[in-house]
Motif scaffolding. Sequence first.
Motif, mmCIF file in Angstrom:
data_model
loop_
_atom_site.group_PDB
_atom_site.id
_atom_site.type_symbol
_atom_site.label_atom_id
_atom_site.label_comp_id
_atom_site.label_asym_id
_atom_site.label_seq_id
_atom_site.Cartn_x
_atom_site.Cartn_y
_atom_site.Cartn_z
ATOM 1 N N SER A 1 0.850 -1.185 0.000
ATOM 2 C CA SER A 1 0.000 0.000 0.000
ATOM 3 C C SER A 1 0.887 1.236 0.000
ATOM 4 O O SER A 1 2.082 1.178 0.304
ATOM 5 C CB SER A 1 -0.928 0.004 1.226
ATOM 6 O OG SER A 1 -0.159 0.081 2.421
ATOM 7 N N ARG B 1 0.628 3.565 2.087
ATOM 8 C CA ARG B 1 0.957 3.861 3.474
ATOM 9 C C ARG B 1 2.289 3.225 3.861
ATOM 10 O O ARG B 1 3.090 3.822 4.594
ATOM 11 C CB ARG B 1 -0.164 3.344 4.381
ATOM 12 C CG ARG B 1 0.046 3.645 5.859
ATOM 13 C CD ARG B 1 -1.108 3.134 6.689
ATOM 14 N NE ARG B 1 -0.874 3.385 8.102
ATOM 15 C CZ ARG B 1 -1.692 2.990 9.081
ATOM 16 N NH1 ARG B 1 -2.812 2.320 8.770
ATOM 17 N NH2 ARG B 1 -1.421 3.253 10.344
ATOM 18 N N GLU C 1 5.105 5.402 2.583
ATOM 19 C CA GLU C 1 5.308 6.598 3.389
ATOM 20 C C GLU C 1 6.000 6.265 4.702
ATOM 21 O O GLU C 1 6.862 7.024 5.181
ATOM 22 C CB GLU C 1 3.945 7.254 3.650
ATOM 23 C CG GLU C 1 3.294 7.819 2.392
ATOM 24 C CD GLU C 1 1.901 8.347 2.665
ATOM 25 O OE1 GLU C 1 1.437 8.213 3.821
ATOM 26 O OE2 GLU C 1 1.278 8.893 1.730
ATOM 27 N N GLN C 2 5.639 5.112 5.309
ATOM 28 C CA GLN C 2 6.290 4.701 6.550
ATOM 29 C C GLN C 2 7.777 4.428 6.328
ATOM 30 O O GLN C 2 8.623 4.793 7.154
ATOM 31 C CB GLN C 2 5.599 3.460 7.119
ATOM 32 C CG GLN C 2 4.207 3.722 7.668
ATOM 33 C CD GLN C 2 3.524 2.455 8.131
ATOM 34 O OE1 GLN C 2 3.981 1.329 7.833
ATOM 35 N NE2 GLN C 2 2.419 2.599 8.862
#
Length: 754
Positions: free
Chosen positions: A91, A93, A96-97
């Motif tokens: 994903s 996300r 970004e992490q």
Amino acid sequence: MTSIERTAYPRFKRLITARELHLFFSPSREEAEWATGRTQSAEHRLALLLMLKSYQRMGCFPKLAEIPNMVADFVRRAVELPDGTLPVYASQRSAEQHRALVRKRLGAKYDAAGARAVAGETIRAEAEAKNNPADLINIALEKLVEAGLELPAFSTLDAMASALRGEVNAAICVGIHDRLSEAHRARLLGLLDVLGLDGKTPFNRLKQPAQRATWSHFKNLATHLEWVDGLGDSALWLEGVASGKVTDFAGEAAAADAGVLRDYTPMKRAALIACLVHKARMRARDDLTTMFTKRIATKVKKAKEELEKIRKNQQAMVEALVGNYRTLLQQVDDGGPAQSAQARAAAMTGEVLGAVADLDQEADAAEAARCLDGKVSPALLALAKALRVQTGGLGAVTAAVDGFGGFAQQYEQIEKVSAHHGDNWEVLLYGQIGRDRAVMFDLTGLLELRATSEDGRVLDALAHAKRYKASRETIPEIGEDGRKVDVAFATQNWQKAIRDKSRPGAFVRRHFEAMVFCYLAEELRTGDVAVIGSEEYADWSEQLLPWSAVEAKLPAYLVEVGLREAGDDGPFDAAAFTAQLQDKLTAAAAAADAGYPDNEDLFIDPATGVPTLKKRRADDQRPSAKRLEQEIKARMPERSLIGILARTAYWIEWWRRFGPASGNDPKLKDPFGRYVITTFVNGTNMGPYEAARHIAGVSGHELSMAANRHFNIAKLNEAITDVVNAHARLDMSRAWGGWYDRGRGRHPHGHLPQ
């Protein structure tokens, strides 16, 4: 839109060497453990490591699809992940992490608004002097790296550079337009109008110099200079505009034709033409100055060649002069015409002198007549005959000199022989430039010259020569200020040539003028004399930064070049700089002395102290090396020249260096192919229309337009630099033998253009 390849924005290049992979993309054990502890799958671990190493290398996060497969495979093998593992995210996300983890580990700051503010401020400030969008983006990148900020996307920087450059350029054009008077605007815009039956505009004349800068074209160049100067004082129009900006605007105008410029707004059109006029005025002065310096260099060369010729022919000339001298001695020796005439004249005048020997100096005419028995007229006639006989004897000597070619020719031959014995070519120079004397004076009158230092003696001597250029043989040593003209800048040979011992207090005009022209050309070449309004011969001191700006930049510069440690605020003046250089030189000398016993190639003669390097002989080629060479030749396919150009252009991307003068990307359907073919045509010295007859799919007009509008010497040198640097990065170049070929003792890149 600016191509990313034209900028220094970090990206993966097509050509990545094995050394670069090991140096920049090898994860350490600690990094591998860090990634393992923060991921739960092999795919995420590989992606995280790729983000980490990419950010360390480039300062930004690339998309996973942009990472070359060879880099991903190298990292995968380095951390021993299974074959077939791909760097993917489940994903957005997760991506970004991972970026947040990398920033935290490297201490990077993510401040998108701050980065845009820094980039915008930098681009706006630099756009006042630079016009190429790639240059603006590169400077913004440098400032962002210095601030420790994460780089924005390239599209963001490109949009900012395009918008801010447009705003700055519009403001500059408005300023130039407002400084133009109505008459000057009409005159400049009128250059785009067709005036003659040939269908050409005066703008075409403005773009091209009058003719090549040769001596025979002096009048044409002078006329061209008068014409461009008559267009107006461009220095006033461009006051406050950076020279780099003027150059870019003028280049854009020169690359366009009258029809293209008519499509511009009147304000921009007038500004571009004004910049082109300014460059044309500078170029005309450059051409005239170059013509003068080249002419003097040619004449000096011919004078030296004449000296060498005199050396070869000296025997015949010396024999001729000796024979002439022998003839003159015979004329004045005992029994010769001069001695006989002198004896006869003495006898004839002796009788008269004996008759009047008893006369007092204050005797009257009657007393003189009584001593001569009343025959005064016969005595005077005898004296006249005696003088006539004596003159005839001198005439015999003069006739002998005339038979040798005259006094002038004899003096010239003696001067040539004297020049040979003294190795003095200076006395021969005027004979070479004598016919060009008037033109040289006219040229120095057209150009406004100024000394760039406090030493203006050459220009003072030139002014003195101009004041007395109508003199015939000599000119006085005393100048207008009542003091002697200082010629201490000249060599001893010139000091002897310009003076005549028989005429103290004066210079020999012809040699004095030759000396002045010779030294003027030399000082123009070295920059000691500047031409006002020129570009190549401008005053270099005016291009230096003011001392206040230097003082502000000095601390950071000293740290950058390694002359001072960061945080050191101590004084740094000439004494400190000298002491630091002495310390470094002492340390380097001590290191060289310590390594001398182990240096088998260096030998210093203990008697003379002269160092020499021993010759190294190449070892015979081993059989294995011969087999390797044969195998490489068998596997290496044969390539055509244009094929080599196309392949290197693809891998190195040197073709990106070429483009329109505006700095924007070319609006060509296939710029890669067009630039490769244009490079091939220009490199093989083939004309564009001749090439079009043999290359399908391209016309002569297209090739000619690309060569004239998208190519120049500066861009060509940049492309050559890309090729040389790429060759130096190859693993084969490093394995060849380091800096020097151990077998042949030469630099491995010596055959490449530098």
